[in-house]
Design a protein around this motif. Structure first.
Motif, PDB file in Angstrom:
ATOM      1  N   ASN B 107      -5.042  -4.878   5.200  1.00  0.00           N
ATOM      2  CA  ASN B 107      -3.757  -4.230   5.471  1.00  0.00           C
ATOM      3  C   ASN B 107      -3.851  -3.430   6.763  1.00  0.00           C
ATOM      4  OD1 ASN B 107      -2.464  -5.020   2.951  1.00  0.00           O
ATOM      5  ND2 ASN B 107      -3.896  -3.616   1.966  1.00  0.00           N
ATOM      6  N   TYR B 109      -1.931  -0.697   9.231  1.00  0.00           N
ATOM      7  CA  TYR B 109      -0.897   0.353   9.228  1.00  0.00           C
ATOM      8  C   TYR B 109      -0.806   0.985  10.615  1.00  0.00           C
ATOM      9  CZ  TYR B 109      -1.512   0.093   4.142  1.00  0.00           C
ATOM     10  OH  TYR B 109      -1.596  -0.346   2.835  1.00  0.00           O
ATOM     11  N   ASP B 110       0.407   1.324  10.977  1.00  0.00           N
ATOM     12  CA  ASP B 110       0.583   2.125  12.187  1.00  0.00           C
ATOM     13  C   ASP B 110       0.047   3.521  11.868  1.00  0.00           C
ATOM     14  OD1 ASP B 110       1.772   3.978  14.055  1.00  0.00           O
ATOM     15  OD2 ASP B 110       2.991   2.289  14.748  1.00  0.00           O
ATOM     16  N   GLY B 114       2.462   5.378   9.601  1.00  0.00           N
ATOM     17  CA  GLY B 114       1.969   5.005   8.269  1.00  0.00           C
ATOM     18  C   GLY B 114       2.619   3.740   7.724  1.00  0.00           C
ATOM     19  N   SER B 115       3.435   3.100   8.532  1.00  0.00           N
ATOM     20  CA  SER B 115       4.116   1.892   8.038  1.00  0.00           C
ATOM     21  C   SER B 115       3.183   0.680   8.092  1.00  0.00           C
ATOM     22  CB  SER B 115       5.370   1.622   8.874  1.00  0.00           C
ATOM     23  OG  SER B 115       5.013   1.473  10.223  1.00  0.00           O
ATOM     24  N   LYS B 116       3.349  -0.166   7.078  1.00  0.00           N
ATOM     25  CA  LYS B 116       2.501  -1.365   6.974  1.00  0.00           C
ATOM     26  C   LYS B 116       2.991  -2.421   7.954  1.00  0.00           C
ATOM     27  CE  LYS B 116       0.652  -4.385   3.362  1.00  0.00           C
ATOM     28  NZ  LYS B 116       0.718  -4.683   1.930  1.00  0.00           N
ATOM     29  N   SER B 120      -0.591  -7.839   8.069  1.00  0.00           N
ATOM     30  CA  SER B 120      -1.416  -7.707   6.856  1.00  0.00           C
ATOM     31  C   SER B 120      -1.521  -9.058   6.149  1.00  0.00           C
ATOM     32  CB  SER B 120      -0.796  -6.674   5.908  1.00  0.00           C
ATOM     33  OG  SER B 120      -0.740  -5.420   6.545  1.00  0.00           O
ATOM     34  N   ASP B 146     -11.578   1.900   4.441  1.00  0.00           N
ATOM     35  CA  ASP B 146     -10.526   2.324   5.378  1.00  0.00           C
ATOM     36  C   ASP B 146     -11.172   2.771   6.681  1.00  0.00           C
ATOM     37  OD1 ASP B 146      -7.885   2.379   3.898  1.00  0.00           O
ATOM     38  OD2 ASP B 146      -9.163   3.486   2.511  1.00  0.00           O
ATOM     39  N   TYR B 157      -4.337   2.441  14.940  1.00  0.00           N
ATOM     40  CA  TYR B 157      -4.015   1.722  13.705  1.00  0.00           C
ATOM     41  C   TYR B 157      -4.983   2.149  12.611  1.00  0.00           C
ATOM     42  CZ  TYR B 157      -1.552  -1.455  16.875  1.00  0.00           C
ATOM     43  OH  TYR B 157      -0.727  -1.972  17.823  1.00  0.00           O
ATOM     44  N   SER B 158      -4.491   2.103  11.404  1.00  0.00           N
ATOM     45  CA  SER B 158      -5.353   2.301  10.246  1.00  0.00           C
ATOM     46  C   SER B 158      -5.504   0.944   9.555  1.00  0.00           C
ATOM     47  CB  SER B 158      -4.706   3.319   9.300  1.00  0.00           C
ATOM     48  OG  SER B 158      -5.348   3.299   8.063  1.00  0.00           O
ATOM     49  N   ASN B 160      -7.048  -1.106   6.201  1.00  0.00           N
ATOM     50  CA  ASN B 160      -7.579  -1.007   4.838  1.00  0.00           C
ATOM     51  C   ASN B 160      -8.050  -2.405   4.412  1.00  0.00           C
ATOM     52  OD1 ASN B 160      -6.243  -1.447   1.704  1.00  0.00           O
ATOM     53  ND2 ASN B 160      -7.873   0.040   1.980  1.00  0.00           N
TER      54      ASN B 160
END
Lengths: 132, 173
Positions: B107, B109-110, B114-116, B120, B146, B157-158, B160
């Motif tokens: 996944n 995320y911004d 925090g939006s996916k 993903s 993470d 970016y994050s 997961n």
């Protein structure tokens, strides 16, 4: 009368000690046979090899010390040069005629495996290459 | 005469002791056999290591030195082919009856919102994911990783990564 009783006691003691020794011997043989079971080594080294391959990157050469397994294979009259084989993405370790343990790995690489004859024949070498 | 009586009493006592002695030996043997079978009969469970390595391999495939690898988010085929791109083979010939012994989910995320992101993706047997977080040694083993990366334009970016390994037949009794 007393002499006869003494004789009974002696025979009884001998039987008692012999039965104890037989019992302990059977127990020790059971424990040792379980501890040195070829299937246990097959599983152990197949899983170790799979983890080694999974964590490897192309270009790496990994050595796996398999002294215990090789000694077991010699006892079982196996060819120690072919104990570890790779088929697709499955590694198989076979230390006896009736045995063999396979475990799959997810790293999509080409693996060449051979016995390291330079190091007292106690290690297997895994050469990791890009899949063609 | 007195000595003789004592002597007979000793014989009886020794016979009784020997019966109890063998009963104790049988109990000891039972315990030893149970413990040896328990220790050596149990397969080695390497699924935790496998799932950690799988997550690590995917993470290395996506980023390098803290930077997101080029074309990871921009390449439209990444989403469909990420297993091939990351050199992951989820086939398990040693489990012929299986519907899949692995599951991987990535996944993006911004980091700021925090939006996916649409990039993903996932692969493998999705049914395994429902067991994550549940107790029980026969359940699949999950790894959740993470981390943060930046691309060349310094956008953060994050990521997961969830990886699940089942292979229960060969790792738990």
């Amino acid at each position: 009368m007393i002499r006869n009783k003494r004789g009974d006691i002696l025979i009884g003691d001998v039987i008692f000690i012999v039965l104890n020794l037989v019992f302990l011997t059977i127990l020790i043989i059971f424990v040792v046979s379980k501890a040195n079971d070829a299937s246990r080594f097959e599983e152990l080294y197949a899983k170790q090899a799979a983890l080694i391959i999974d964590s490897a990157k192309p270009g790496m050469i990994m050595h796996l010390d398999m002294k215990d397994a090789i000694e077991k294979a010699i006892d079982e009259n196996q060819n120690i040069a072919t104990l570890v084989t790779i088929n697709g993405n499955t590694v198989t370790v076979k230390l006896s005629d009736k045995g063999g343990y396979s475990y799959s790995f997810f790293n999509d690489v080409n693996v060449n495996v051979y016995l390291d004859t330079l190091n007292n024949e106690q290690e297997y070498v895994f050469v990791i290459n890009e899949l063609k | 005469m007195k000595n003789h009586r004592i002597f007979l009493g000793k014989i009886g006592a020794e016979k009784t002791i020997s019966v109890y002695w063998f009963a104790i030996l049988i109990i000891v043997a039972g315990v030893i056999i149970y413990m040896v079978t328990f220790v050596y009969g149990k397969p080695y469970d390497i699924r935790g290591s496998e799932s950690e390595i799988l997550s690590g391999n995917i993470a290395n495939c996506l980023s390098e030195g803290g930077y997101l690898k080029e074309n990871t988010l921009t390449n439209p085929s990444f989403k469909q082919n990420f297993l091939k791109i990351c050199k992951v083979n989820l086939k398990t010939p040693d489990f012929p009856e299986t519907k899949g012994e692995y599951y991987i989910e990535v996944n993006f995320y911004d980091f700021n919102t925090g939006s996916k992101l649409n990039s993903s993706t996932s692969g493998g047997n999705i049914n395994l994911k429902q067991y994550c977080g549940l107790e029980g040694k026969t359940n699949p083993v999950c790894s959740n990783k993470d981390f943060y990366v930046i691309d060349k334009s310094q956008k953060a970016y994050s990521i997961n990564i969830i990886s699940v390994v089942n292979k229960a037949d060969k790792n738990v009794q």
